[in-house]
Write a protein that holds these residues in place. Structure first.
Motif, PDB file in Angstrom:
ATOM      1  N   LYS A 144      15.906  -4.314   4.703  1.00  0.00           N
ATOM      2  CA  LYS A 144      15.958  -5.773   4.852  1.00  0.00           C
ATOM      3  C   LYS A 144      14.565  -6.354   5.072  1.00  0.00           C
ATOM      4  N   THR A 145      13.739  -5.610   5.790  1.00  0.00           N
ATOM      5  CA  THR A 145      12.362  -6.074   6.043  1.00  0.00           C
ATOM      6  C   THR A 145      11.585  -6.184   4.729  1.00  0.00           C
ATOM      7  N   ILE A 146      11.775  -5.206   3.858  1.00  0.00           N
ATOM      8  CA  ILE A 146      11.083  -5.252   2.562  1.00  0.00           C
ATOM      9  C   ILE A 146      11.551  -6.454   1.754  1.00  0.00           C
ATOM     10  N   TYR A 147      12.861  -6.699   1.780  1.00  0.00           N
ATOM     11  CA  TYR A 147      13.411  -7.817   1.008  1.00  0.00           C
ATOM     12  C   TYR A 147      12.983  -9.184   1.547  1.00  0.00           C
ATOM     13  N   GLN A 148      12.486  -9.220   2.776  1.00  0.00           N
ATOM     14  CA  GLN A 148      11.954 -10.482   3.301  1.00  0.00           C
ATOM     15  C   GLN A 148      10.697 -10.904   2.541  1.00  0.00           C
ATOM     16  N   TYR A 149       9.987  -9.912   2.013  1.00  0.00           N
ATOM     17  CA  TYR A 149       8.730 -10.168   1.298  1.00  0.00           C
ATOM     18  C   TYR A 149       8.877 -10.051  -0.223  1.00  0.00           C
ATOM     19  N   PHE A 150       9.801  -9.197  -0.661  1.00  0.00           N
ATOM     20  CA  PHE A 150       9.968  -8.967  -2.099  1.00  0.00           C
ATOM     21  C   PHE A 150      11.461  -9.000  -2.430  1.00  0.00           C
ATOM     22  N   ALA A 151      11.864 -10.009  -3.194  1.00  0.00           N
ATOM     23  CA  ALA A 151      13.289 -10.219  -3.479  1.00  0.00           C
ATOM     24  C   ALA A 151      13.899  -9.089  -4.286  1.00  0.00           C
ATOM     25  N   THR A 152      13.077  -8.443  -5.126  1.00  0.00           N
ATOM     26  CA  THR A 152      13.569  -7.354  -5.978  1.00  0.00           C
ATOM     27  C   THR A 152      12.517  -6.254  -6.066  1.00  0.00           C
ATOM     28  N   LYS A 153      12.932  -5.113  -6.544  1.00  0.00           N
ATOM     29  CA  LYS A 153      11.985  -4.017  -6.763  1.00  0.00           C
ATOM     30  C   LYS A 153      10.958  -4.418  -7.811  1.00  0.00           C
ATOM     31  N   THR A 154      11.392  -5.167  -8.803  1.00  0.00           N
ATOM     32  CA  THR A 154      10.472  -5.619  -9.855  1.00  0.00           C
ATOM     33  C   THR A 154       9.334  -6.449  -9.273  1.00  0.00           C
ATOM     34  N   LYS A 155       9.666  -7.327  -8.322  1.00  0.00           N
ATOM     35  CA  LYS A 155       8.632  -8.143  -7.665  1.00  0.00           C
ATOM     36  C   LYS A 155       7.659  -7.252  -6.896  1.00  0.00           C
ATOM     37  N   LEU A 156       8.193  -6.203  -6.282  1.00  0.00           N
ATOM     38  CA  LEU A 156       7.343  -5.279  -5.536  1.00  0.00           C
ATOM     39  C   LEU A 156       6.443  -4.481  -6.480  1.00  0.00           C
ATOM     40  N   VAL A 157       6.991  -4.049  -7.600  1.00  0.00           N
ATOM     41  CA  VAL A 157       6.195  -3.329  -8.599  1.00  0.00           C
ATOM     42  C   VAL A 157       5.056  -4.216  -9.104  1.00  0.00           C
ATOM     43  N   GLU A 158       5.369  -5.474  -9.367  1.00  0.00           N
ATOM     44  CA  GLU A 158       4.343  -6.406  -9.840  1.00  0.00           C
ATOM     45  C   GLU A 158       3.229  -6.575  -8.811  1.00  0.00           C
ATOM     46  N   THR A 192       2.391  -4.546  -6.444  1.00  0.00           N
ATOM     47  CA  THR A 192       1.684  -3.274  -6.309  1.00  0.00           C
ATOM     48  C   THR A 192       0.712  -3.056  -7.464  1.00  0.00           C
ATOM     49  N   ALA A 193       1.154  -3.349  -8.669  1.00  0.00           N
ATOM     50  CA  ALA A 193       0.310  -3.164  -9.854  1.00  0.00           C
ATOM     51  C   ALA A 193      -0.912  -4.079  -9.804  1.00  0.00           C
ATOM     52  N   ILE A 194      -0.709  -5.320  -9.385  1.00  0.00           N
ATOM     53  CA  ILE A 194      -1.824  -6.269  -9.292  1.00  0.00           C
ATOM     54  C   ILE A 194      -2.782  -5.859  -8.176  1.00  0.00           C
ATOM     55  N   PHE A 195      -2.221  -5.362  -7.079  1.00  0.00           N
ATOM     56  CA  PHE A 195      -3.053  -4.874  -5.969  1.00  0.00           C
ATOM     57  C   PHE A 195      -3.971  -3.742  -6.441  1.00  0.00           C
ATOM     58  N   MET A 204       0.823  -1.213   0.000  1.00  0.00           N
ATOM     59  CA  MET A 204       0.000   0.000   0.000  1.00  0.00           C
ATOM     60  C   MET A 204       0.859   1.265   0.000  1.00  0.00           C
ATOM     61  N   LYS A 205       1.915   1.268   0.785  1.00  0.00           N
ATOM     62  CA  LYS A 205       2.808   2.432   0.806  1.00  0.00           C
ATOM     63  C   LYS A 205       3.527   2.585  -0.540  1.00  0.00           C
ATOM     64  N   SER A 206       3.951   1.463  -1.108  1.00  0.00           N
ATOM     65  CA  SER A 206       4.621   1.492  -2.410  1.00  0.00           C
ATOM     66  C   SER A 206       3.680   2.024  -3.483  1.00  0.00           C
ATOM     67  N   ALA A 207       2.428   1.583  -3.443  1.00  0.00           N
ATOM     68  CA  ALA A 207       1.436   2.054  -4.416  1.00  0.00           C
ATOM     69  C   ALA A 207       1.289   3.570  -4.332  1.00  0.00           C
ATOM     70  N   GLU A 208       1.264   4.089  -3.117  1.00  0.00           N
ATOM     71  CA  GLU A 208       1.148   5.534  -2.909  1.00  0.00           C
ATOM     72  C   GLU A 208       2.361   6.270  -3.475  1.00  0.00           C
ATOM     73  N   LEU A 209       3.549   5.779  -3.168  1.00  0.00           N
ATOM     74  CA  LEU A 209       4.767   6.443  -3.627  1.00  0.00           C
ATOM     75  C   LEU A 209       4.938   6.349  -5.140  1.00  0.00           C
ATOM     76  N   PHE A 210       4.665   5.178  -5.700  1.00  0.00           N
ATOM     77  CA  PHE A 210       4.786   5.010  -7.146  1.00  0.00           C
ATOM     78  C   PHE A 210       3.809   5.931  -7.872  1.00  0.00           C
ATOM     79  N   SER A 211       2.605   6.066  -7.332  1.00  0.00           N
ATOM     80  CA  SER A 211       1.584   6.906  -7.967  1.00  0.00           C
ATOM     81  C   SER A 211       1.960   8.381  -7.917  1.00  0.00           C
ATOM     82  N   ASN A 212       2.585   8.788  -6.826  1.00  0.00           N
ATOM     83  CA  ASN A 212       2.924  10.205  -6.650  1.00  0.00           C
ATOM     84  C   ASN A 212       4.246  10.605  -7.296  1.00  0.00           C
ATOM     85  N   LEU A 213       5.212   9.688  -7.267  1.00  0.00           N
ATOM     86  CA  LEU A 213       6.568  10.042  -7.693  1.00  0.00           C
ATOM     87  C   LEU A 213       7.066   9.295  -8.923  1.00  0.00           C
ATOM     88  N   GLY A 214       6.405   8.201  -9.268  1.00  0.00           N
ATOM     89  CA  GLY A 214       6.829   7.438 -10.438  1.00  0.00           C
ATOM     90  C   GLY A 214       7.601   6.182 -10.064  1.00  0.00           C
TER      91      GLY A 214
END
Length: 202
Positions: free
Chosen positions: A35-49, A51-54, A7-17
């Motif tokens: 490190k906490t983020i990487y526990q759930y998402f191995a890469t930024k690409t995985k996080l973008v995916e 977030t986009a699906i969410f 949810m935070k990533s979605a907000e930042l991506f929407s506002n800043l790109g």
């Protein structure tokens, strides 16, 4: 925590790109370690995916709720248009461009999901409109549904509809009237005219 990161990533991506936001930025905004983020998402690409699906799922659920009401098919399309306008009016066109440019595979996945969801809703709308006598009986439902999806998506294309010449809300309204006048029966046209007149009075 995983959902909070999305949810935070979605907000930042929407506002800043997508390009400018880093994993460090997200961690700092949330007050957690990278490190906490990487526990759930191995890469930024995985996080973008994720977030986009969410975001797709949130929008899809809202549109589904409109169609589940099974209102007058013409009203249904106007209600969908109003929702799309409210969702897109604060969205920067550059964000869509970045998403397509830097994450083309994810963009294609999400676009296919969007098509499948919208195609189902629009086909249902067309079939109910035909049954109600509002839409012509000789319509090629699958063809028109695909045209509808393609046209709605093109409104976000700044090369085809440059934002300095075309207002998004006005463009969507013009297209919807164009769409309906092409598929409505005389009964449907009468209802559309009455609805349009009422909107002008308001």
């Amino acid at each position: 925590m995983k959902n909070k990161i999305i949810m935070k990533s979605a907000e930042l991506f929407s506002n800043l790109g997508f390009k400018s936001v880093t994993m460090d930025d997200i961690a700092n905004e949330m007050g957690i370690s990278k490190k906490t983020i990487y526990q759930y998402f191995a890469t930024k690409t995985k996080l973008v995916e994720a977030t986009a699906i969410f975001k797709f799922e949130c929008i899809s659920e809202s549109i589904d709720d409109i169609f589940k009401l099974e209102a007058n098919p013409i009203d249904e399309l106007f209600n969908t248009k109003d929702f799309i306008i409210s969702h897109m009016k604060n969205q920067k066109l550059s964000i869509e461009y970045q998403f397509k440019k830097y994450y083309p595979k994810i963009y294609s996945i999400v676009k296919q999901k969007q098509f499948e969801a919208m195609n189902k809703c629009v086909c249902d709308n067309l079939n109910r409109g035909i049954q109600a006598g509002l839409y012509r009986t000789n319509l090629n439902v699958d063809f028109i549904s695909r045209i509808y999806f393609s046209a709605m998506g093109s409104m976000k294309d700044n090369e085809i509809f440059p934002s300095d010449k075309f207002n998004l809300e006005e463009s969507l309204t013009h297209y919807l009237e164009y769409h309906l006048r092409g598929i409505c029966t005389p009964l449907g046209i009468t209802y559309l005219n009455e609805r349009t007149q009422q909107s002008k009075i308001k």
